[in-house]
Design a protein around this motif. Structure first.
Motif, PDB file in Angstrom:
ATOM      1  N   GLY A   8      71.860 -66.876 -79.018  1.00  5.46           N
ATOM      2  CA  GLY A   8      70.635 -66.958 -79.820  1.00  5.46           C
ATOM      3  C   GLY A   8      69.593 -65.983 -79.320  1.00  5.46           C
ATOM      4  N   PHE A   9      69.465 -65.892 -78.000  1.00  3.20           N
ATOM      5  CA  PHE A   9      68.526 -64.950 -77.396  1.00  3.20           C
ATOM      6  C   PHE A   9      68.908 -63.511 -77.746  1.00  3.20           C
ATOM      7  CE2 PHE A   9      67.246 -62.024 -74.108  1.00  3.20           C
ATOM      8  CZ  PHE A   9      65.919 -62.350 -73.876  1.00  3.20           C
ATOM      9  N   VAL A  10      70.162 -63.166 -77.500  1.00  5.67           N
ATOM     10  CA  VAL A  10      70.627 -61.786 -77.700  1.00  5.67           C
ATOM     11  C   VAL A  10      70.523 -61.369 -79.167  1.00  5.67           C
ATOM     12  CG1 VAL A  10      72.643 -60.263 -77.566  1.00  5.67           C
ATOM     13  CG2 VAL A  10      72.112 -61.806 -75.672  1.00  5.67           C
ATOM     14  N   TYR A  11      71.020 -62.214 -80.073  1.00  5.01           N
ATOM     15  CA  TYR A  11      70.986 -61.867 -81.493  1.00  5.01           C
ATOM     16  C   TYR A  11      69.550 -61.738 -81.993  1.00  5.01           C
ATOM     17  CZ  TYR A  11      75.995 -62.909 -81.887  1.00  5.01           C
ATOM     18  OH  TYR A  11      77.352 -62.910 -81.749  1.00  5.01           O
ATOM     19  N   THR A  12      68.703 -62.673 -81.621  1.00  4.37           N
ATOM     20  CA  THR A  12      67.328 -62.637 -82.111  1.00  4.37           C
ATOM     21  C   THR A  12      66.579 -61.420 -81.577  1.00  4.37           C
ATOM     22  OG1 THR A  12      67.322 -65.040 -82.209  1.00  4.37           O
ATOM     23  CG2 THR A  12      65.189 -63.955 -82.335  1.00  4.37           C
ATOM     24  N   ALA A  13      66.726 -61.137 -80.295  1.00  2.55           N
ATOM     25  CA  ALA A  13      66.052 -59.970 -79.725  1.00  2.55           C
ATOM     26  C   ALA A  13      66.573 -58.681 -80.365  1.00  2.55           C
ATOM     27  CB  ALA A  13      66.233 -59.934 -78.211  1.00  2.55           C
ATOM     28  N   GLY A  14      67.887 -58.594 -80.548  1.00  2.87           N
ATOM     29  CA  GLY A  14      68.466 -57.396 -81.163  1.00  2.87           C
ATOM     30  C   GLY A  14      68.042 -57.210 -82.603  1.00  2.87           C
ATOM     31  N   ILE A  15      68.081 -58.278 -83.377  1.00  2.00           N
ATOM     32  CA  ILE A  15      67.676 -58.188 -84.784  1.00  2.00           C
ATOM     33  C   ILE A  15      66.188 -57.886 -84.891  1.00  2.00           C
ATOM     34  CG2 ILE A  15      67.392 -59.542 -86.904  1.00  2.00           C
ATOM     35  CD1 ILE A  15      70.100 -60.910 -86.134  1.00  2.00           C
ATOM     36  N   ALA A  16      65.383 -58.493 -84.027  1.00  4.59           N
ATOM     37  CA  ALA A  16      63.940 -58.217 -84.034  1.00  4.59           C
ATOM     38  C   ALA A  16      63.666 -56.752 -83.717  1.00  4.59           C
ATOM     39  CB  ALA A  16      63.231 -59.124 -83.027  1.00  4.59           C
ATOM     40  N   MET A  17      64.400 -56.207 -82.746  1.00  5.79           N
ATOM     41  CA  MET A  17      64.219 -54.805 -82.392  1.00  5.79           C
ATOM     42  C   MET A  17      64.527 -53.912 -83.590  1.00  5.79           C
ATOM     43  SD  MET A  17      66.109 -52.517 -79.462  1.00  5.79           S
ATOM     44  CE  MET A  17      67.708 -52.831 -80.170  1.00  5.79           C
ATOM     45  N   MET A  18      65.639 -54.184 -84.270  1.00  5.85           N
ATOM     46  CA  MET A  18      66.008 -53.365 -85.434  1.00  5.85           C
ATOM     47  C   MET A  18      65.001 -53.530 -86.571  1.00  5.85           C
ATOM     48  SD  MET A  18      70.169 -53.522 -85.530  1.00  5.85           S
ATOM     49  CE  MET A  18      70.327 -55.279 -85.281  1.00  5.85           C
ATOM     50  N   CYS A  19      64.584 -54.768 -86.831  1.00  6.95           N
ATOM     51  CA  CYS A  19      63.619 -55.004 -87.911  1.00  6.95           C
ATOM     52  C   CYS A  19      62.288 -54.317 -87.634  1.00  6.95           C
ATOM     53  CB  CYS A  19      63.400 -56.498 -88.116  1.00  6.95           C
ATOM     54  SG  CYS A  19      64.797 -57.332 -88.880  1.00  6.95           S
ATOM     55  N   ASN A  20      61.790 -54.460 -86.401  1.00 12.81           N
ATOM     56  CA  ASN A  20      60.514 -53.820 -86.061  1.00 12.81           C
ATOM     57  C   ASN A  20      60.618 -52.298 -86.161  1.00 12.81           C
ATOM     58  OD1 ASN A  20      59.036 -56.144 -85.685  1.00 12.81           O
ATOM     59  ND2 ASN A  20      59.339 -56.198 -83.484  1.00 12.81           N
ATOM     60  N   LEU A  21      61.744 -51.748 -85.741  1.00 10.30           N
ATOM     61  CA  LEU A  21      61.946 -50.301 -85.844  1.00 10.30           C
ATOM     62  C   LEU A  21      61.943 -49.856 -87.295  1.00 10.30           C
ATOM     63  CD1 LEU A  21      62.622 -47.571 -84.506  1.00 10.30           C
ATOM     64  CD2 LEU A  21      65.035 -48.212 -84.694  1.00 10.30           C
ATOM     65  N   VAL A  22      62.685 -50.559 -88.140  1.00  6.18           N
ATOM     66  CA  VAL A  22      62.753 -50.206 -89.563  1.00  6.18           C
ATOM     67  C   VAL A  22      61.378 -50.349 -90.215  1.00  6.18           C
ATOM     68  CG1 VAL A  22      63.699 -50.935 -91.802  1.00  6.18           C
ATOM     69  CG2 VAL A  22      65.210 -50.681 -89.819  1.00  6.18           C
ATOM     70  N   ILE A  23      60.689 -51.446 -89.924  1.00  5.66           N
ATOM     71  CA  ILE A  23      59.355 -51.655 -90.500  1.00  5.66           C
ATOM     72  C   ILE A  23      58.414 -50.539 -90.078  1.00  5.66           C
ATOM     73  CG2 ILE A  23      57.298 -53.130 -90.391  1.00  5.66           C
ATOM     74  CD1 ILE A  23      59.285 -55.537 -90.211  1.00  5.66           C
ATOM     75  N   GLU A  24      58.400 -50.219 -88.790  1.00  6.69           N
ATOM     76  CA  GLU A  24      57.493 -49.169 -88.322  1.00  6.69           C
ATOM     77  C   GLU A  24      57.829 -47.821 -88.943  1.00  6.69           C
ATOM     78  OE1 GLU A  24      55.832 -47.150 -84.201  1.00  6.69           O
ATOM     79  OE2 GLU A  24      56.870 -49.077 -84.100  1.00  6.69           O
ATOM     80  N   LEU A  25      59.112 -47.476 -88.992  1.00 10.63           N
ATOM     81  CA  LEU A  25      59.499 -46.192 -89.576  1.00 10.63           C
ATOM     82  C   LEU A  25      59.163 -46.122 -91.063  1.00 10.63           C
ATOM     83  CD1 LEU A  25      62.927 -45.564 -87.806  1.00 10.63           C
ATOM     84  CD2 LEU A  25      60.749 -44.361 -87.407  1.00 10.63           C
TER      85      LEU A  25
END
Length: 157
Positions: A8-25
């Motif tokens: 749960g930790f790994v998936y959430t942190a990884g998905i959050a990283m990708m989502c934040n990157l996509v949103i920012e870009l």
């Protein structure tokens, strides 16, 4: 249980990283504004932007740990489905509400706070629906094993 919490930790942190990157870009490319999905007040709490982003991902992971860790409530049939859902919402809320409100300081940005709360409420609704479906499936399996015909079985004929 520990594996569930860790993943749960790994998936959430990884998905959050990708989502934040996509949103920012996307926001930067569409609007041309210097945008960050993390509040300036949150970033100011750390010695660098890199540390702020890293801790942010850890906080996402903690939220994911709570969402996956508290699933044990659904394994205790004695407390009932409604109480399971209430406890799950309260316990996960005790983790994510302080993080988004006070650490991320979204109280300063009402629109962001409202959208974030709605997303977490949506997550809880998804968890309730999944929990209901799993419970219903388990009941049907028990009924089949006992030779009891259910309405779902009758509707399939």
């Amino acid at each position: 249980m520990l594996k569930r919490i860790f993943t749960g930790f790994v998936y959430t942190a990884g998905i959050a990283m990708m989502c934040n990157l996509v949103i920012e870009l996307l926001v930067r490319s569409i609007t041309g504004f210097d945008y960050s999905p993390i509040t300036p007040e949150y970033i100011a709490m750390f010695p660098s932007v890199t540390v702020a982003y890293s801790v942010d991902l850890l906080l996402y992971g903690v939220i994911g740990m709570a969402f996956s860790g508290f699933l044990f409530l659904y394994e205790n049939e004695r407390i009932g489905f409604v109480l399971q859902n209430i406890l799950y919402c309260v316990l996960t809320g005790m983790v994510w509400i302080p993080i988004i409100t006070f650490l991320w300081q979204l109280w300063r940005y009402p629109e962001a706070l409202i959208i974030t709360v709605l997303c977490f409420v949506g997550t809880n609704i998804i968890m309730m629906v999944l929990g209901y479906r799993i419970t219903r499936k388990n009941i049907e399996e028990v009924n089949r094993a006992l030779g009891v015909e259910t309405l779902a079985d009758e509707n399939r004929i």
